[in-house]
Design a protein around this motif. Structure first.
Motif, PDB file in Angstrom:
ATOM      1  N   HIS A 121      -2.900  -3.712   5.200  1.00  0.00           N
ATOM      2  CA  HIS A 121      -2.468  -2.427   4.896  1.00  0.00           C
ATOM      3  C   HIS A 121      -2.266  -1.333   5.966  1.00  0.00           C
ATOM      4  N   ILE A 168      -6.572   4.402   4.674  1.00  0.00           N
ATOM      5  CA  ILE A 168      -5.863   3.361   5.511  1.00  0.00           C
ATOM      6  C   ILE A 168      -5.184   4.146   6.650  1.00  0.00           C
ATOM      7  N   ALA A 174       0.665  -1.254   0.207  1.00  0.00           N
ATOM      8  CA  ALA A 174       0.053  -0.033   0.002  1.00  0.00           C
ATOM      9  C   ALA A 174       0.826   1.104  -0.031  1.00  0.00           C
ATOM     10  N   TYR A 227     -11.889   0.612   0.066  1.00  0.00           N
ATOM     11  CA  TYR A 227     -10.712   1.207  -0.418  1.00  0.00           C
ATOM     12  C   TYR A 227     -10.805   1.411  -2.109  1.00  0.00           C
ATOM     13  N   GLN A 258      -4.637   5.596   0.232  1.00  0.00           N
ATOM     14  CA  GLN A 258      -3.908   5.682   1.307  1.00  0.00           C
ATOM     15  C   GLN A 258      -4.496   6.439   2.501  1.00  0.00           C
TER      16      GLN A 258
END
Length: 258
Positions: free
Chosen positions: A174, A159, A39, A239, A156
């Motif tokens: 991730h 995450i 990731a 995601y 990102q």
């Protein structure tokens, strides 16, 4: 010298792991790959995917393929290159959000069967991307690269800033890849630099470079925040939804300036 060789070897292995994880591009078997931190290089993979699509678009234009057909083929190849990974997330997320009871949303999203809302969401995404690409007159390859890059930077953001809602799943690994918010900066800088390539190619394109940076980063952040707020966090499906919606909306804004 040996340290430099090891550094480059590590970089190549990370790139290969990222390509294998995020795309359906066939690569030879390589042992010792670590997928736990792919990731972190997701924006790089996005730029690679966009670059491939851009090269194909330029090639088809060179042989005289009309813009409507060319754009539709690019979108179809786009889905093939990613293996429909993120589009599947769009469909599952849409089905989950259609459920009135928040407690049952994750259960619905985990169901492999696609519902009506999921199918409609996929159709909308494909229509938006195709129509936007048709309307983009210049720097199509650059728009594709930047859109793909910001889509994965949005992942990102999801995450790093939001909790992962499942105890297990592909997306769970991730969270371990990022140590702090500072890990978001390299991807942001790389995509921004890519967007400003338009200035190198055409001196009057400063506005386009700024638009690509501001628009892409803003949309990526807002899309991640919207899904995070609706569900109270993110899953592997969201995601993917963040990637797809960021790409589609970013391309739509680019139509105004290209």
């Amino acid at each position: 010298m040996q340290d430099q060789v090891q550094w480059w070897k590590s970089l190549v292995f990370k790139a290969i792991a990222g390509i294998i994880f995020y795309t359906s591009i066939p690569l030879p078997y390589v042992s010792g790959l670590d997928f736990s931190k792919v990731a972190k290089i997701a924006p790089v993979i996005g730029l690679i995917i966009g670059g491939i699509l851009g090269i194909l678009d330029i090639g088809m234009n060179h042989v005289g393929v009309p813009v409507f057909t060319r754009s539709a083929l690019v979108i179809a190849i786009w889905i093939m290159v990613t293996g429909g990974l993120h589009l599947d997330g769009v469909m599952d997320t849409a089905d989950g959000l259609a459920v009135g009871d928040p407690q049952k949303r994750l259960e619905v999203m985990a169901d492999s069967a696609t519902g009506a809302f999921g199918a409609m969401a996929a159709i909308v995404i494909i229509l938006i991307k195709t129509s936007a690409l048709i309307d983009i007159q210049k720097f199509r390859w650059l728009c594709l690269m930047v859109a793909c890059g910001w889509g994965r930077w949005g992942q990102q953001i999801a995450i790093v800033f939001y909790p992962y809602l499942k105890p297990t799943g592909k997306g769970a690994i991730h969270k371990e890849a990022f140590g702090s918010y500072w890990d978001l900066i390299p991807g942001c800088v790389l995509i921004s630099i890519t967007g400003f390539l338009s200035i190198v190619l055409e001196q009057e394109s400063l506005v386009l470079g700024i638009v690509m940076t501001v628009t892409g980063s803003t949309i990526a952040t807002l899309v991640s925040a919207w899904f995070g707020r609706k569900l109270g966090g993110h899953t592997g499906d969201t995601y993917g939804a963040v990637v797809e919606w960021t790409e589609a909306l970013t391309l739509s804004v680019f139509t105004i300036f290209t």
